[in-house]
Design a protein around this motif. Structure first.
Motif, short mmCIF file in Angstrom:
data_model
loop_
_atom_site.label_atom_id
_atom_site.label_comp_id
_atom_site.label_asym_id
_atom_site.label_seq_id
_atom_site.Cartn_x
_atom_site.Cartn_y
_atom_site.Cartn_z
N MET A 1 -6.62 7.37 -2.18
CA MET A 1 -6.48 6.31 -1.19
C MET A 1 -5.70 5.14 -1.77
N THR A 2 -5.60 5.06 -3.07
CA THR A 2 -4.89 3.95 -3.69
C THR A 2 -3.42 3.94 -3.28
N GLU A 3 -2.79 5.12 -3.31
CA GLU A 3 -1.39 5.20 -2.89
C GLU A 3 -1.25 4.85 -1.41
N GLN A 4 -2.19 5.32 -0.60
CA GLN A 4 -2.18 5.00 0.82
C GLN A 4 -2.31 3.49 1.03
N LEU A 5 -3.19 2.87 0.27
CA LEU A 5 -3.39 1.42 0.40
C LEU A 5 -2.11 0.67 0.03
N LEU A 22 -10.78 -4.57 3.95
CA LEU A 22 -10.62 -4.26 5.37
C LEU A 22 -9.61 -3.13 5.56
N LEU A 23 -8.52 -3.16 4.81
CA LEU A 23 -7.52 -2.10 4.91
C LEU A 23 -8.07 -0.76 4.47
N LYS A 24 -8.89 -0.74 3.43
CA LYS A 24 -9.53 0.50 2.99
C LYS A 24 -10.44 1.05 4.09
N LEU A 25 -11.16 0.16 4.76
CA LEU A 25 -12.02 0.58 5.87
C LEU A 25 -11.19 1.18 7.00
N TYR A 26 -10.09 0.53 7.35
CA TYR A 26 -9.22 1.04 8.41
C TYR A 26 -8.63 2.39 8.05
N LEU A 27 -8.22 2.57 6.79
CA LEU A 27 -7.69 3.86 6.35
C LEU A 27 -8.77 4.94 6.40
N SER A 28 -9.96 4.61 5.95
CA SER A 28 -11.07 5.56 5.97
C SER A 28 -11.43 5.96 7.40
N ASP A 29 -11.54 4.97 8.27
CA ASP A 29 -11.86 5.26 9.68
C ASP A 29 -10.78 6.13 10.32
N ALA A 30 -9.52 5.81 10.06
CA ALA A 30 -8.42 6.58 10.63
C ALA A 30 -8.47 8.03 10.15
N GLN A 31 -8.79 8.23 8.87
CA GLN A 31 -8.91 9.59 8.34
C GLN A 31 -10.03 10.35 9.05
N GLU A 32 -11.15 9.71 9.23
CA GLU A 32 -12.29 10.38 9.87
C GLU A 32 -11.99 10.71 11.33
N LEU A 46 -7.91 16.25 4.43
CA LEU A 46 -6.87 15.98 5.42
C LEU A 46 -5.52 16.42 4.86
N PRO A 47 -4.71 17.15 5.63
CA PRO A 47 -3.42 17.60 5.12
C PRO A 47 -2.52 16.42 4.74
N ASN A 48 -1.75 16.58 3.67
CA ASN A 48 -0.83 15.53 3.24
C ASN A 48 0.16 15.15 4.33
N SER A 49 0.51 16.11 5.19
CA SER A 49 1.47 15.84 6.26
C SER A 49 0.92 14.85 7.29
N MET A 50 -0.38 14.57 7.24
CA MET A 50 -1.00 13.65 8.19
C MET A 50 -1.17 12.24 7.63
N GLU A 51 -0.78 12.00 6.39
CA GLU A 51 -0.97 10.68 5.79
C GLU A 51 -0.23 9.58 6.53
N ALA A 52 0.97 9.87 7.01
CA ALA A 52 1.74 8.86 7.75
C ALA A 52 1.03 8.49 9.05
N ILE A 53 0.38 9.45 9.67
CA ILE A 53 -0.36 9.17 10.91
C ILE A 53 -1.56 8.28 10.61
N VAL A 54 -2.26 8.56 9.52
CA VAL A 54 -3.40 7.73 9.11
C VAL A 54 -2.93 6.30 8.88
N ARG A 55 -1.83 6.16 8.14
CA ARG A 55 -1.29 4.82 7.87
C ARG A 55 -0.89 4.12 9.15
N GLY A 56 -0.22 4.83 10.03
CA GLY A 56 0.21 4.24 11.30
C GLY A 56 -0.96 3.76 12.14
N ALA A 57 -2.03 4.55 12.18
CA ALA A 57 -3.22 4.15 12.94
C ALA A 57 -3.87 2.92 12.30
#
Length: 115
Positions: A1-5, A22-32, A46-57
């Motif tokens: 999650m560090t790279e995502q953050l 707060l951003l970590k919470l938003y990333l975690s919630d989006a993943q779930e 979660l597939p790596n191809s979905m990381e951009a979607i998690v970030r966008g959400a």
């Protein structure tokens, strides 16, 4: 999650650590939530191809800070309308992943002489 953050903070143009929790919470919630949409279990990664979607959400969620729960917002002639679902923008990509994973639309060759 560090790279995502780090990527999320770049997207939001945040240079300090004031919003990290707060951003970590938003990333975690989006993943779930995305796991639910993809019909993945808690144990599934979660597939790596979905990381951009998690970030966008997560970006969408952060941009709605203090306006959560509103469908639209108007002030001094400016009007903002929020999607009811954070993942609507990526509906096609999510459906494509699900289709690819379930094998729908994939053909196979059958030798008629072996049947």
């Amino acid at each position: 999650m560090t790279e995502q953050l780090v990527k999320l903070k770049i997207a939001l143009q945040l240079e300090d650590d004031n919003w990290d929790e707060l951003l970590k919470l938003y990333l975690s919630d989006a993943q779930e939530f995305l796991k639910l949409r993809l019909s993945l279990t808690d144990d599934d990664k979660l597939p790596n191809s979905m990381e951009a979607i998690v970030r966008g959400a997560a970006v969408k969620k952060f941009n709605r800070l203090k306006n959560e729960g509103m469908l639209s917002y108007s002030q001094d002639g400016e009007s903002i309308t929020f999607h009811a679902n954070d993942f609507d923008e990526w509906k096609d990509e999510i459906e494509q992943w699900r289709t690819d994973r379930t094998g729908v639309n994939q053909g196979s060759w059958i030798n008629p002489y072996e049947v």
